[in-house]
Design a protein around this motif. Structure first.
Motif, PDB file in Angstrom:
ATOM      1  N   ARG A 262      -8.505  -0.374   1.572  1.00  0.00           N
ATOM      2  CA  ARG A 262      -7.541  -1.006   2.484  1.00  0.00           C
ATOM      3  C   ARG A 262      -8.230  -2.025   3.381  1.00  0.00           C
ATOM      4  O   ARG A 262      -7.669  -3.088   3.676  1.00  0.00           O
ATOM      5  CB  ARG A 262      -6.835   0.065   3.315  1.00  0.00           C
TER       6      ARG A 262
ATOM      7  N   CYS B  18       0.828  -1.208   0.000  1.00  0.00           N
ATOM      8  CA  CYS B  18       0.000   0.000   0.000  1.00  0.00           C
ATOM      9  C   CYS B  18       0.862   1.258   0.000  1.00  0.00           C
ATOM     10  O   CYS B  18       0.520   2.250  -0.647  1.00  0.00           O
ATOM     11  CB  CYS B  18      -0.940  -0.011   1.202  1.00  0.00           C
TER      12      CYS B  18
ATOM     13  N   GLU C 238      -4.465   2.224  11.070  1.00  0.00           N
ATOM     14  CA  GLU C 238      -5.376   2.946  10.188  1.00  0.00           C
ATOM     15  C   GLU C 238      -5.994   4.156  10.874  1.00  0.00           C
ATOM     16  O   GLU C 238      -6.235   5.182  10.241  1.00  0.00           O
ATOM     17  CB  GLU C 238      -6.483   2.010   9.706  1.00  0.00           C
TER      18      GLU C 238
END
Length: 435
Positions: A227, A216, A269
């Protein structure tokens, strides 16, 4: 190709050159004999032609022949001019009936089960050392008649429970003993423990997670939805492999280690501290724990077992373990999460909705003060739901900043008792304006 020179320019030669450099070698050639190695080694000689062909195909459609490949037999050992044993399955089937007709094997459902077969892999099952020697003798006779060979470098024998000084010989060579054995990707242990299996799944899950993060970053992929989808596709599937087999008997400590994979992913995240409770991360992202997802997969598999033929070995194992064993372990597992057996009769979205509601209720049944503050001040309107700001396409820094404020992972730490002279509904960092 007619009209190739006049095709609309979609790809440049530089882009095609970079794409060719990233292709993996060893792929099958096409019907005309072109290989990836030929395209890569040709350098600038074919680059201009390949670019024109790609641009023309994107404008006018790809030829059907581009989807065809030449199938080439891959030999493991032996002379290369011999066929690659396309009828190997039929030969191994003869081995199965040779052993079964002799009455050798583990008793299962009133019958003797001597072998487990998958492609060219054979797993022999015996109740005693004498039975195993008899099975090895049958295998030697089969190899002598059929001309097949056994790779002793990959051959081991495993004793379930207890100790033994037994030795087993195949064609004059000693077969090594092992304490754990991997069959179809699942690790089996001599002490009937699944610890080695879930530890291998955890290691595999973290490797997949770190690989996902690296890819990524190289692709500059920051979209939250994509994601999450990649995590479910690449990481969660690696962790959940074979979960109906080893999942029901895993301890809380084991599941805590497994859950750490998803926890690390959500922490990264959302950009929050490791001290943030895992349940807050799940609630903010609208996700269920990996253990709950594993239990849901097991319930779906149990429904499948009820529908398939009762003579299948998996169905026999399920029906005979209601009091003790596999099915009993699954029922205890479901009871621990508050999932009644009546729920197993539901299907489709109704099963998923009812299951998720019970799991969320179980997660918040024993809430800490921090969780209660989160429920009261942050998610009182949309509890346990993927928040809209995550899918709003915000910059990563802004997305992480909002997540920190919502779960109180910021530097002011208002949820730990600071700013005592200010009413909670007036505290900016814990207000609902960051919804």
């Amino acid at each position: 190709m007619p009209g190739a020179l006049g095709a609309r320019c979609i790809f440049t030669e530089e882009e095609v050159a970079r794409a060719l450099a990233q292709l993996h070698s060893g792929k099958a050639e096409d019907l005309e004999g072109f290989t990836i190695e030929l395209l890569r080694w040709s350098g600038l000689l074919l680059l201009s032609m390949v670019t024109r062909l790609l641009n023309h195909a994107c404008s006018h459609g790809f030829p059907e022949a581009w989807n065809c490949r030449r199938v080439v037999p891959l030999h493991k050992t032996g002379p290369k001019d011999e066929p690659a044993l396309p009828f190997l399955a039929f030969l191994i089937d003869d081995l199965y009936w040779l052993c079964k007709n002799a009455g050798i094997g583990v008793e299962w459902g009133g019958n003797a089960l001597p072998l487990l077969l998958f492609a060219d892999d054979v797993a022999m099952l015996a109740n005693s050392a004498d039975q195993l020697r008899e099975l090895i003798g049958k295998l030697e006779s089969f190899c002598h008649v059929s001309g097949t060979k056994v790779n002793l470098k990959k051959t081991r024998w495993l004793r379930i429970g207890g100790r033994s000084e037994e030795r087993f010989i195949f064609q004059g060579q000693l077969i090594d003993e092992c304490k754990t054995y991997k069959y179809l990707g699942i690790d089996f242990s001599a002490n009937l423990s699944w610890a080695d299996c879930w530890k291998a799944r955890v290691a595999c899950g973290f490797r997949a997670l770190f690989s996902l993060g690296a890819k990524c970053r190289r692709a500059d992929l920051i979209d939250w939805t994509l994601r999450i989808r990649l995590f479910d596709t690449l990481v969660k599937t690696a962790v959940m492999y074979g979960i109906p087999v080893w999942g029901p008997t895993i301890s809380k400590t084991g599941w805590k280690n497994i859950e750490s994979i998803q926890k690390v992913f959500l922490q990264s995240e959302l950009g929050v501290r490791p001290q943030v409770p895992y349940v807050l991360l799940l609630s903010e992202s609208g996700r269920l724990p990996l253990e709950a997802e594993a239990l849901f997969t097991m319930i779906r598999y149990a429904q499948h077992l009820r529908l398939q033929d009762e003579t299948r070995f998996s169905s026999l194992a399920w029906s005979e373990s209601r009091a003790r064993g596999w099915q009993a372990d699954v029922r205890r597992w479901a009871d621990r999460w508050g999932i009644p057996e009546d729920l197993w009769n539901l299907t489709g979205t109704s099963l998923r909705s009812a299951f998720s509601a019970l799991v969320v209720e179980h997660l918040w049944s024993d809430s800490s003060c921090r969780q209660k503050y989160y429920l009261r001040d942050v998610t009182r309107l949309d509890p346990y739901k993927e928040q809209t700001y995550l899918r709003a396409g915000l910059p990563v820094r802004v997305r992480k900043l909002i997540a920190k404020y919502r779960v109180s992972s910021h530097t002011l730490r208002v949820e730990e008792g600071r700013w005592q002279n200010l009413a909670r509904d007036r505290r900016i960092l814990s207000s609902t304006q960051f919804r």
